[in-house]
Design an enzyme around this catalytic site. Structure first.
Site, short mmCIF file in Angstrom:
data_model
loop_
_atom_site.label_atom_id
_atom_site.label_comp_id
_atom_site.label_asym_id
_atom_site.label_seq_id
_atom_site.Cartn_x
_atom_site.Cartn_y
_atom_site.Cartn_z
N GLN A 123 15.81 -17.81 -16.26
CA GLN A 123 14.80 -17.90 -15.63
C GLN A 123 14.03 -19.02 -15.41
O GLN A 123 12.69 -19.13 -15.27
CB GLN A 123 13.50 -16.95 -15.58
CG GLN A 123 13.84 -15.47 -15.12
CD GLN A 123 13.60 -13.92 -15.66
OE1 GLN A 123 14.25 -13.27 -16.71
NE2 GLN A 123 12.58 -14.07 -15.22
N GLU A 156 14.70 -14.84 -19.53
CA GLU A 156 13.31 -16.42 -19.38
C GLU A 156 13.56 -16.93 -20.24
O GLU A 156 13.18 -17.72 -20.68
CB GLU A 156 11.85 -15.09 -19.50
CG GLU A 156 10.64 -15.84 -20.21
CD GLU A 156 9.27 -14.91 -19.56
OE1 GLU A 156 8.72 -16.09 -19.83
OE2 GLU A 156 9.54 -14.21 -19.41
N ARG A 161 0.04 -8.62 -24.02
CA ARG A 161 -0.01 -7.73 -22.76
C ARG A 161 0.20 -6.79 -22.80
O ARG A 161 -0.81 -5.67 -21.74
CB ARG A 161 0.81 -8.00 -21.23
CG ARG A 161 0.52 -8.07 -20.12
CD ARG A 161 1.49 -8.31 -18.93
NE ARG A 161 1.07 -9.82 -18.94
CZ ARG A 161 0.72 -10.05 -18.07
NH1 ARG A 161 -0.16 -8.85 -17.19
NH2 ARG A 161 -0.02 -11.00 -17.27
N PHE A 203 6.52 -7.26 -19.02
CA PHE A 203 6.08 -7.77 -19.82
C PHE A 203 5.00 -6.98 -21.16
O PHE A 203 4.08 -7.64 -21.37
CB PHE A 203 5.43 -8.64 -19.76
CG PHE A 203 5.39 -10.23 -20.79
CD1 PHE A 203 6.53 -10.82 -21.14
CD2 PHE A 203 4.51 -11.07 -21.10
CE1 PHE A 203 7.60 -11.99 -21.15
CE2 PHE A 203 4.57 -11.93 -22.43
CZ PHE A 203 6.07 -12.50 -22.52
N GLU A 262 6.17 -7.37 -10.66
CA GLU A 262 6.00 -6.82 -11.65
C GLU A 262 5.45 -4.96 -11.51
O GLU A 262 5.68 -4.45 -11.57
CB GLU A 262 5.89 -7.21 -12.83
CG GLU A 262 6.80 -8.74 -14.25
CD GLU A 262 5.57 -9.32 -15.08
OE1 GLU A 262 6.10 -8.49 -16.21
OE2 GLU A 262 4.65 -9.62 -14.29
#
Length: 780
Positions: free
Chosen positions: A208, A243, A321, A355, A723
């Site tokens: 990613q 990622e 987050r 996340f 997401e």
């Protein structure tokens, strides 16, 4: 970039439910992934050997038998890395190969390059690896006991929360444990490294984040970034697991290619992929709340402790987050949202869809349910009581919620369309006469902030060419992992030029074409790359418009691009004709495009700012059935209403919503990562790790898009969709907890995630089925 938008009726591609660009090829098995690419002559295959212990000192590494195995060309260890033995992008805390210290079971120690994948894999077990083992910290609790962290503790604090809770008429509290999650992408981790001249390296990576792969490979090889090109056309799924995680395998393949001077391909076996790659963070959440008799919250004190593994990886952003979303849609007058990024002797946990947001929201919804159960109220009423509203609109991190009316309108709409109130009454009646089978119902909202919380990542670039025949070459920094980004961006380009989609050529993402890219993550792929492509297309279109106006002697306002033609005053010529004429007139038909998200600022040290450009809202109503004697459970019906702004592609967006919800169901019901006391992962294959299958999808599954444009100036006023739908599945967990509470009052708060049959039985405790049935038996 602001200009009046065309009405929907005038749009040819945008906002249309068009098929994914690879859909037909994927159904036919004709869409090439990295393992399908023709292998260059002399390609070697790489397999990785891992540590046999979770913690200790590496005392012996004997690879003689490995080197002598049939087909083996080279064996690679830390000593063979030309420059830096580090796979961390920002911190020097995780090696490509363990050299002296072992930090988790299965940690890569060496790699084998052989003439076939089978030969490489057969050679790996011939190694002798000895570790002076030490007791590992495997769980969050064990990690907390050691006091080790991958990053410093961090908190949001507002008001005197202890005093607010103490002064409140009522209090509640508890501990919620939630497990991690394996990404289980269909295409595993893979990289193909091809050496070039002067030390250059071409890396095909399932990633990613091509720029991060480029940087880490260059750093390992000891060359500048310009000597490494990373390219990816498509991934077979990623969900955050590619990622950062793809960089290690790309670096190993590149080092092997440098050592052998031959192309090298590394494709992890599924078991190795499970063991050696990071997952969603497990959390332990300790919370206490004060509230009044209406259920209105006075203060919340919550501690979010995450199992991070051996290194920081993405844990800074993930746990931040979780903190950002520990309020979900609820106003907190006083709060302490504290966090621990716990170091453990397990693989470094990493990004996963949401996340950290799902973990924070799940904690918030457990709190709301507990308040409702204590008061004997419908949890939906408690949710509405605490919803953000005028004068109660500031988040714990200082951002003012400007569109809470959207969230509340959405909840009220789905409450009506799902027939929530009547169904709750009917379920209550059912549970009164059903001692063993219990039904549960829950409506849960979500508010998900859209933007990377690291401001520098909120930028994107694009490269667009128009050729003389009117065809368009499209490239940008985003990556395609099945989410439909390439299709959406192609629609944007075709719409701007007024041409058919068949004229737009989608090309692989490459650091050679668009440099310094951000990862395709944080649900921002279309927002960022769509805007960058639009900027590039408008630059070229403006040049073509000026050329046409000058050469046909008309005002620029009379040059209109539509239906594969260009109207120039009273004349109509083909788009390709104008492109050819413009080229002949020495007009550049190539342009880069750039976009950076506006309005963002975040002072992490003070915990204050505006970290999100906007919020995506959604809500789901889930109905479940459980067996109180076995813990078996099934989702009977799910209603979803989700806010995507003005959808770029409704078909793709609905697909993302359905897929995200089902993946979230898996995290909260069936997917369980089990480690033994020595730190060895026991659930490392489909035989022991259960992802949702077709039969788990609710038979009655209703998905609708909430109407209304994004109030911020995004690409065609759309909203991110990758997401947020994952967190709609929290309604399933809350519905199961509701059923557990019906089976045994007080047990709902004991339910941990995932809500497996075992977890449900543990929450309910001893259950006397005979006695329960006897209550219903007619008197003799």
């Amino acid at each position: 970039m602001s200009r009046p938008e065309k009405p929907d009726i005038m749009l040819r591609h945008v906002r249309k439910p068009l098929a994914h660009d690879s859909a037909i090829k994927q159904v036919q098995g004709a869409a090439p992934y990295i393992d399908d690419l023709p292998e260059p002559q002399g390609t070697l295959h790489v397999a990785v050997g891992g540590a046999p212990a979770a913690r200790g000192t590496l005392t012996k590494l004997d690879l003689d038998r490995v080197r002598k195995a049939p087909g083996v060309v080279a064996v690679i260890t830390a000593a063979d890395i030309p420059a830096k033995n580090c796979v961390s992008a920002h911190m020097d805390d995780e090696p490509i190969f363990a050299a002296a210290q072992v930090d988790f079971h299965g940690q890569p120690v060496f790699a084998v390059a052989a003439t076939s994948r089978d030969a490489a894999r057969r050679a790996v077990p011939l190694a002798t690896i000895e570790v002076a083992a030490e007791p590992p910290a495997v769980t969050v609790d064990q990690g907390l006991a050691t006091g080790e962290r991958v990053l410093p503790d961090y908190a949001f604090v507002g008001g005197d929360v202890s005093a607010a809770i103490a002064a409140a008429p009522l209090q509640a509290g508890g501990t919620l444990r939630m497990g991690g999650q394996e990404h289980f992408y269909l295409e595993g981790q893979i990289a193909l490294a091809v050496p070039g001249e002067d030390g250059a390296m071409l890396v095909h990576s399932s990633t990613q984040h091509p720029t991060e792969v480029q940087h880490i490979v260059a750093r390992a090889l000891g060359v500048s970034d310009a000597f490494v090109t990373c390219e990816v056309r498509r991934m077979g799924g990623a969900f955050g697991g590619k990622e950062t995680q793809g960089s290690q395998w790309a670096a190993i393949a590149a080092v092997a290619a440098r050592v052998t001077r031959r192309p090298c391909k590394l494709r992890l076996d599924r078991d190795d992929d499970f063991v050696m790659t990071g997952k969603r963070h497990d959390f332990r959440v300790d919370w206490s709340v004060g509230f009044d008799h209406d259920g209105r919250i006075a203060g919340l004190d919550v501690l979010l402790a995450a199992r991070c593994g051996l290194s920081a990886d993405c844990s800074a952003g993930v746990v931040d987050r979780a903190m950002f979303h520990a309020d979900n849609t609820y106003h907190l007058p006083a709060f302490r949202i504290d966090s621990r990024r716990v170091r453990t002797n397990t693989v470094s946990n990493t990004a996963f869809r949401g996340f950290g947001g799902p973990q924070g929201m799940l904690a918030a919804e457990r709190m709301i349910d507990a308040i409702a159960w204590q008061l004997g109220r419908d949890p939906l009423d408690i949710r509405k009581t605490n919803f953000y509203a005028p004068g109660r609109d500031r988040t714990p991190y200082g951002q003012v919620i400007e569109d809470h009316d959207v969230g509340l309108a959405l909840i009220e709409q789905i409450e009506c369309t799902s027939d929530y109130r009547a169904r709750r009454a009917e379920i209550a009646a059912f549970n009164q006469t059903s001692p063993i089978l219990k039904r549960g119902l829950a409506l849960t909202p979500l508010k998900f902030g859209i933007s990377f919380t690291l401001a520098s990542m909120n930028q994107a670039g694009a490269l667009v060419h128009v050729y003389q025949d009117g065809s368009v070459h499209l490239n940008h920094g985003g990556t395609e992992m099945g989410q439909g980004l390439f299709q959406k961006v192609a629609q944007i380009a075709a719409e701007e030029f007024g041409i058919g989609l068949d004229r737009v050529r989608i090309t692989p993402t490459s650091t050679e074409k668009v440099p310094n890219t951000s990862p395709t993550a944080a649900s921002s792929g279309s927002d960022l790359n769509g805007m960058a492509v639009l900027a590039a297309a408008r630059t070229i279109k403006a040049r073509m418009t000026a050329f046409a106006a000058d050469n046909w002697s008309v005002p620029e306002e009379q040059v209109v691009f539509q239906d594969d033609h260009v109207l120039i005053g009273n004349q109509r010529i083909g788009f390709g004709e104008l492109a050819k004429a413009a080229h002949g007139g020495r007009v550049s038909l190539s342009s880069t495009g750039y976009y950076k998200t506006p309005k963002l600022h975040w002072d992490r040290a003070r915990g204050i700012g505006h970290p999100f450009f906007y919020y995506a809202w959604g809500a789901a109503v889930s109905e479940v059935l459980i067996d109180a004697t076995t813990g078996e459970n099934k989702v009977l019906r799910a209603d979803i209403l989700h806010d995507v702004g003005r959808s770029l592609n409704p078909a793709i967006d609905i697909g993302q919503i359905e897929g995200g919800f089902v993946q979230g169901m898996g995290w909260l019901t069936t997917e369980e990562l089990v480690f033994d006391d020595s730190g060895r992962l026991l659930t490392h294959a489909p035989s022991t790790y259960k992802i949702p299958v077709a039969s788990d999808v609710p038979a009655d599954f209703r998905v609708a898009l909430f109407g209304g444009a994004n109030r911020e100036e995004t690409i065609y006023r759309s909203k991110a969709v990758g997401e947020p739908p994952f967190m709609l599945a929290i309604s399933v967990f809350c519905a199961i907890a509701d059923a557990v509470e019906a089976a045994c009052p007080g047990a709902g708060q004991k339910l941990d995630a995932p809500a497996t049959p075992e977890a449900i039985l543990q929450a309910i405790g001893p259950f006397d089925a005979a006695a329960a049935l006897a209550v219903l038996a007619p008197p003799s």
